[in-house]
Design an enzyme around this catalytic site. Structure first.
Site, PDB file in Angstrom:
ATOM      1  N   ALA A  69      80.827  78.448  30.633  1.00 34.27           N
ATOM      2  CA  ALA A  69      81.473  79.095  31.774  1.00 34.27           C
ATOM      3  C   ALA A  69      82.393  78.172  32.558  1.00 34.27           C
ATOM      4  CB  ALA A  69      80.402  79.669  32.720  1.00 34.27           C
ATOM      5  N   GLY A 127      84.427  73.973  32.957  1.00 38.21           N
ATOM      6  CA  GLY A 127      84.734  72.609  32.545  1.00 38.21           C
ATOM      7  C   GLY A 127      84.977  72.416  31.054  1.00 38.21           C
ATOM      8  N   LEU A 147      68.912  77.035  31.268  1.00 37.95           N
ATOM      9  CA  LEU A 147      68.472  75.985  30.339  1.00 37.95           C
ATOM     10  C   LEU A 147      67.583  74.937  31.002  1.00 37.95           C
ATOM     11  CD1 LEU A 147      71.783  75.476  28.291  1.00 37.95           C
ATOM     12  CD2 LEU A 147      69.771  76.824  27.672  1.00 37.95           C
ATOM     13  N   GLY A 203      75.338  71.061  31.588  1.00 38.32           N
ATOM     14  CA  GLY A 203      74.733  69.891  32.211  1.00 38.32           C
ATOM     15  C   GLY A 203      75.106  69.789  33.670  1.00 38.32           C
ATOM     16  N   SER A 239      77.606  60.705  28.028  1.00 37.44           N
ATOM     17  CA  SER A 239      78.378  60.212  29.174  1.00 37.44           C
ATOM     18  C   SER A 239      78.536  58.705  29.041  1.00 37.44           C
ATOM     19  CB  SER A 239      77.620  60.536  30.462  1.00 37.44           C
ATOM     20  OG  SER A 239      78.079  59.733  31.519  1.00 37.44           O
ATOM     21  N   TYR A 261      70.221  60.637  35.980  1.00 36.50           N
ATOM     22  CA  TYR A 261      71.372  61.140  35.215  1.00 36.50           C
ATOM     23  C   TYR A 261      71.635  60.216  34.016  1.00 36.50           C
ATOM     24  CZ  TYR A 261      76.100  62.535  33.948  1.00 36.50           C
ATOM     25  OH  TYR A 261      77.208  62.954  33.230  1.00 36.50           O
TER      26      TYR A 261
END
Ligand code: NAD
Length: 288
Positions: free
Chosen positions: A10, A12, A42, A71, A114, A155
């Site tokens: 949905a 990015g 999720l 994420g 990342s 993160y």
């Protein structure tokens, strides 16, 4: 034309990847918590199972590839969600989808990691190990001592655990041996709603702007999606367990001397065990 699943479709990078795949004529099953073919949360076990099952139903049990882009960013106060979505939201879904990927010819999977994996100092190993062992509470406990810095720590831990999971599994019989290419992409700061939210906070904006990016500026979500589409293509047939940094040079800036690294003395036993067991399996009758 193939059938692909894209989580985080949905917004990015996931959204861009889904749009590019559709534009190329592929069928895309988008998964997201909102505005998607399959709407699922999720962050929960039930949501992950439902998303994976709905994908299997929609693809008829054969899946040509997957992009795992759902994420969260390192926003304070969302530590548990970060661990749940960024790590388990990928690993649990992929585990259920693996047989459908194995049924396709040369399936490809791109997981979004990342560059925080190699540029965040002092990420507790205990947090990474706990995630790999499936223990969110222990992982959160391991970063609690960082107080207000615990969001960036969980993160980075979630993305390191995810990258290790990718590299451990990519090379096994169940993945490489079943014709599935499993790889990760490690973006730097990419201009998406996730980054915009971080930039809206003055303290975070200051840290992001001070972070060294040799080429300057922010990455473009469409360009990152181009990389993902490339990693889903036949050109990636020989790509396995790799982590592609598309980060404007930050990883190279910090690690020019430390990576690639020669196998150190303390790494030799492990290296030799793997090397010899591979030789043995290749020379045993019936091995290919
Ligand atoms: P984004 O916020 O634009 O998109 C993320 C998508 O994930 C959203 O559509 C959101 O609804 C979905 N999502 C979040 N929680 C969910 C949940 N519980 N269940 C289902 N869907 C959920 O972010 P983006 O920047 O495109 O990020 C994509 C991935 O890239 C993320 O894994 C992020 O950690 C990673 N990443 C982003 C950057 C960056 O600078 N933008 C850098 C490195 C890594």
């Amino acid at each position: 034309m193939g059938t692909y699943v894209v989580t985080g479709s949905a917004s990015g990078m996931g959204r861009q990847a889904a749009e590019k795949l559709r534009a190329a004529g592929h069928t895309v099953i988008g998964i997201d918590i909102r505005d998607a073919d399959v709407m699922a949360d999720l962050s929960t076990h039930i949501g992950r199972r439902a998303a994976a099952q709905a994908t299997l139903d929609a693809c008829g049990g054969i899946l040509d590839g997957a992009v795992l882009a759902a994420g969260l960013g390192p926003i304070p106060g969302r530590q548990r969600l970060i661990a749940q979505v960024n790590y388990f939201g990928v690993v649990d879904v992929l585990t259920v989808l693996r047989p459908a990927l194995a049924r396709a010819v040369n399936a490809k999977v791109v997981v979004i990691a990342s560059n925080s994996t190699t540029t965040t100092p002092l990420v507790p190993r205990r947090a990474i190990r706990a995630l790999l062992a499936g223990d969110v509470d222990k992982a959160l406990g391991a970063v609690r001592i960082f107080g207000s810095r615990s969001a960036p720590m969980i993160y980075a831990a979630s993305k390191i655990a995810l990258s290790r999971w990718v590299r451990r599994h990519a090379v096994t019989g169940e993945w490489a041996g079943a014709g599935i290419r499993l790889n990760a992409i490690a973006p730097g700061a990419i201009m998406t709603p996730l980054l915009a939210e971080q930039l809206a906070n003055p303290a975070e904006a200051k840290a992001i702007k001070a972070f060294p990016v040799p080429v300057g500026g922010y990455g473009d979500a469409g360009q990152l999606a181009d990389w993902m589409v490339f990693m889903l293509s036949d050109a990636a047939d020989f790509l396995c367990g790799s982590m592609i940094f598309v980060d404007g040079g930050s990883d190279a800036y910090f690690r020019a001397e430390s990576w690639p690294a020669a196998v150190p003395v303390w790494g030799l036993p492990r290296y030799l065990v793997k090397f010899l067991s591979n030789m043995r399996s290749r020379s045993s009758p019936g091995a290919t």
